[in-house]
Design an enzyme around this catalytic site. Structure first.
Site, PDB file in Angstrom:
ATOM      1  N   LYS A   2      -0.467  -5.647   2.198  1.00 40.40           N
ATOM      2  CA  LYS A   2      -1.091  -4.831   1.148  1.00 40.40           C
ATOM      3  C   LYS A   2      -2.511  -4.417   1.522  1.00 40.40           C
ATOM      4  O   LYS A   2      -3.355  -4.195   0.660  1.00 40.40           O
ATOM      5  CB  LYS A   2      -1.080  -5.599  -0.177  1.00 40.40           C
ATOM      6  CG  LYS A   2       0.337  -5.779  -0.695  1.00 40.40           C
ATOM      7  CD  LYS A   2       0.390  -6.138  -2.143  1.00 40.40           C
ATOM      8  CE  LYS A   2       1.842  -6.073  -2.614  1.00 40.40           C
ATOM      9  NZ  LYS A   2       2.011  -6.488  -4.002  1.00 40.40           N
ATOM     10  N   ASN A   3      -2.755  -4.297   2.801  1.00 38.02           N
ATOM     11  CA  ASN A   3      -4.105  -4.009   3.280  1.00 38.02           C
ATOM     12  C   ASN A   3      -4.180  -2.568   3.809  1.00 38.02           C
ATOM     13  O   ASN A   3      -3.521  -2.214   4.782  1.00 38.02           O
ATOM     14  CB  ASN A   3      -4.426  -5.022   4.382  1.00 38.02           C
ATOM     15  CG  ASN A   3      -5.765  -4.757   5.039  1.00 38.02           C
ATOM     16  OD1 ASN A   3      -6.425  -3.759   4.773  1.00 38.02           O
ATOM     17  ND2 ASN A   3      -6.161  -5.652   5.914  1.00 38.02           N
TER      18      ASN A   3
END
Lengths: 314, 323
Positions: B107-108
């Site tokens: 989720k980066n």
């Protein structure tokens, strides 16, 4: 009924000054946004006067690069996200005059692409988040005329989906955060006629789950930050009465840390400054007593926006 | 977060020419940072290398250490790309590096942007790898927004459309509520250049969608998808007996089926005369309740005065430099 712990939240945000945990370590590079979230929450709770605007403005200026853009902290690369946060904080303190608006406008307009979209930085990631950021920032600086507004609008319209929502790029799934960015930008651009209010309103109001909270996409869990992304969008398109405001209010209030202050993403989770801001902002949109009113498109107190655009002092 | 075998930089001989640079947080920071010693040392050396703009192999290794400590730090990713370019580094090696840190970075934003940068440089040979990679992510999180965004970018820029519609069907057979897969399905039928556009796909997609609705009538995704299929041709929807039949079927089963009511009401507002029991549906107490509530809501907007400005929409000119 649970009540809003204003004093504790004010103390929580101020206590971030002395924090020394892993969260603060990983926040170093986005300190500018952290400051915007914390300071805006304080202003909504009538406590901004406790902060030293002079010193904060001096630090902000140290984060500016020669290109005009701001980094997330001293020594960090410029990025459009932190450039908006810097301008927002200066607006809070009525200090927009300390920056050269034309220089910032030049940086942002340089990030606009041929198709009207915006990159976040020189590396060229494209996302409607950056269109919002550009439009909000330039309008606060009264420099919207430095970009191609027509093409920027066209790109947003290309990101509109069959379900009435918006995604990060053309064809990407509708997501409440991206919807806020697109609807907020279109509102500022005076182009809301591109939004199908009933279709989008229907999608947005379906985001309220039985427990009262809002999720960001179908079949996802509710999270306090969507109280902001969904509700602000519903207000902008005049459909906020399609959800239960009472249930949403109770959901947010149940996400407070009753002892130490601060608001979390969901009940019983750890609090952080991001969710504290969106929780307070959500309650402000719900006209919770004792809070300043917040502007749904700019995510700044209404009196700040009035001061910027109409020269009214609060 | 500290590895037992980790050697501090000030004890590494190959780094003794570097003077570390501490973080300057300004006088009275609003969100000041207190750093762990390990983190502080790595960052101090990183700032020193950044200030020197040293694009070397050791700088590349240093960026990997910084990323392992805080992968959301965008400046380190930027600098890593500059170093990779300067060293003319093997990008397949870089892909392998990304695999090793993938799991904690699903989720980066920076991770995905870097992945895209590498894929773009490798061009079309990267397409199968990238598609396969997103599938690994979907096995874990079938709605990962970054991975879907990456997959769409790969399809549009590097190709690989061949099995995409089947892949969507596969995901939907596993979870018919997966809205990301429904969205991807729409993406395929409207953007895959070999499929001939929405009109060519219409018939088979309507049948697929009606089946999905019958399978799970409370699932909002296929209802919206169905409208999407007729997005530019609403009048055609008025003539679709199969669609209207499904609406009436659902209402017979569940009188307050909001999705069926919503679509049917919308069609009636557009001129549909059902004559086949549609009106009766709305005479039933449940149906009337839903509709009257809807109508009441429509009449009772309570947007605060301070927010009305957007309803009227008059911001535009004030945001320009016209003073």
């Amino acid at each position: 009924m649970t009540t809003f712990q204003l004093e504790k939240h004010v103390n929580y945000v101020k206590s971030l000054d002395k924090k020394s945990d892993f969260d603060s370590v990983v926040m170093e590079h986005l300190r500018m946004s952290g400051a915007y979230w914390g300071l805006t929450a304080l202003d909504l709770m009538h406590s901004l006067n406790d902060m030293d605007g002079e010193e904060i403005a001096a630090w902000i200026l140290k984060c500016q690069h020669d290109c005009g853009g701001f980094g997330g902290n001293i020594g960090h690369d410029p990025h459009i996200l932190y450039t908006l946060s810097a301008v927002q904080i200066l607006a809070l303190f009525d200090k927009l005059s300390v920056v050269d608006a034309d220089k910032i406008a030049k940086y942002i307009s340089g990030l606009q692409r041929e198709d009207g979209s915006f990159a976040g930085d020189e590396w060229g990631e494209i996302d409607t988040r950056f269109t919002y950021t550009a439009v909000s920032c330039l309008s606060l600086l009264k420099r919207l005329d430095s970009i191609n507004v027509e093409k920027a609008t066209d790109f947003l319209v290309r990101c509109r989906n069959f379900d009435g929502g918006f995604g990060c790029t053309p064809g990407a799934e509708s997501h409440a955060g991206q919807i806020f960015c697109c609807v907020g930008a279109l509102a500022i651009l005076g182009a809301l006629h591109h939004v199908d209010r009933d279709l989008l309103g229907w999608w947005l109001c379906e985001r309220q789950v039985k427990a009262g909270g809002l999720n960001g996409r179908p079949e996802k869990l509710p999270d306090v930050c969507y109280s902001w992304w969904v509700l602000s969008s519903l207000i902008i398109i005049d459909r906020a009465h399609w959800i239960s405001k009472e249930k949403l209010r109770d959901f947010i209030l149940n996400c407070q840390d009753q002892d130490r202050g601060g608001i979390s993403d969901a009940p019983d989770d750890a609090v952080d400054v991001f969710h504290t801001f969106f929780g307070v902002g959500g309650l402000s949109l719900l006209e919770y007593p004792g809070l300043k009113s917040i502007d749904p498109a700019y995510a700044l107190p209404v009196d700040v926006i009035d001061r910027v655009f109409y020269g009214q002092k609060s | 977060m500290t590895n037992d075998n980790w050697v501090p930089f000030n004890e590494r001989p190959d780094w003794d020419d570097i003077e570390p640079v501490p973080q300057d947080d300004g006088p009275h920071p609003v969100v000041p940072i207190s750093y762990t010693e390990h983190f502080r040392e790595v960052m101090d050396y990183f700032r020193a290398i950044l200030a020197k703009d040293e694009r070397s192999l050791r700088a590349l290794q240093l960026t990997a250490e910084v990323i392992s400590l805080n992968s959301a730090n965008y400046t380190v990713w930027h600098f890593r790309r500059l170093v990779l370019e300067a060293l003319d580094y093997d990008l397949e090696e870089e892909s392998i590096f990304l695999e090793t840190i993938a799991e904690m970075n699903y989720k980066n934003y920076q991770f995905w942007q870097h992945r895209r940068w590498v894929a773009q440089k490798r061009a079309s040979v990267a397409a199968p790898d990238e598609l396969k990679y997103t599938e690994v992510v979907f096995n874990d999180d079938s709605k990962n927004y970054h991975a879907w965004s990456h997959r769409q970018w790969v399809l549009l820029n590097l190709g690989g459309w061949e099995g995409e519609l089947e892949y969507c069907s596969k995901l939907l057979s596993q979870d018919i509520y997966n809205n990301s897969a429904w969205n991807q399905r729409y993406f395929v039928i409207t953007k895959d250049p070999s499929r001939g556009g929405l009109q060519a796909m219409l018939e088979s997609e309507v049948q697929y969608t009606l089946l999905a609705i019958r399978q799970a009538p409370s699932n909002e995704s296929p209802w919206r998808y169905l409208r999407g299929l007729f997005k530019d041709d609403k009048l055609n929807l008025l003539t679709r007996n199969d669609v209207i039949t499904v609406c009436l079927e659902q209402l017979a089963e569940e009188e307050s089926s909001v999705h069926a009511l919503n679509l049917l009401l919308d069609l009636m507002a557009s001129g549909l005369v059902t004559g086949r029991g549609g009106e009766q549906c709305f005479r039933k107490p449940e149906g009337c309740k839903v509709i009257s509530e809807g109508l009441n809501q429509g009449a009772a907007s309570v947007t605060p005065q301070s927010h009305k400005r957007y309803v009227k929409g008059f911001y535009g000119r004030r945001c320009m430099n016209v003073d």
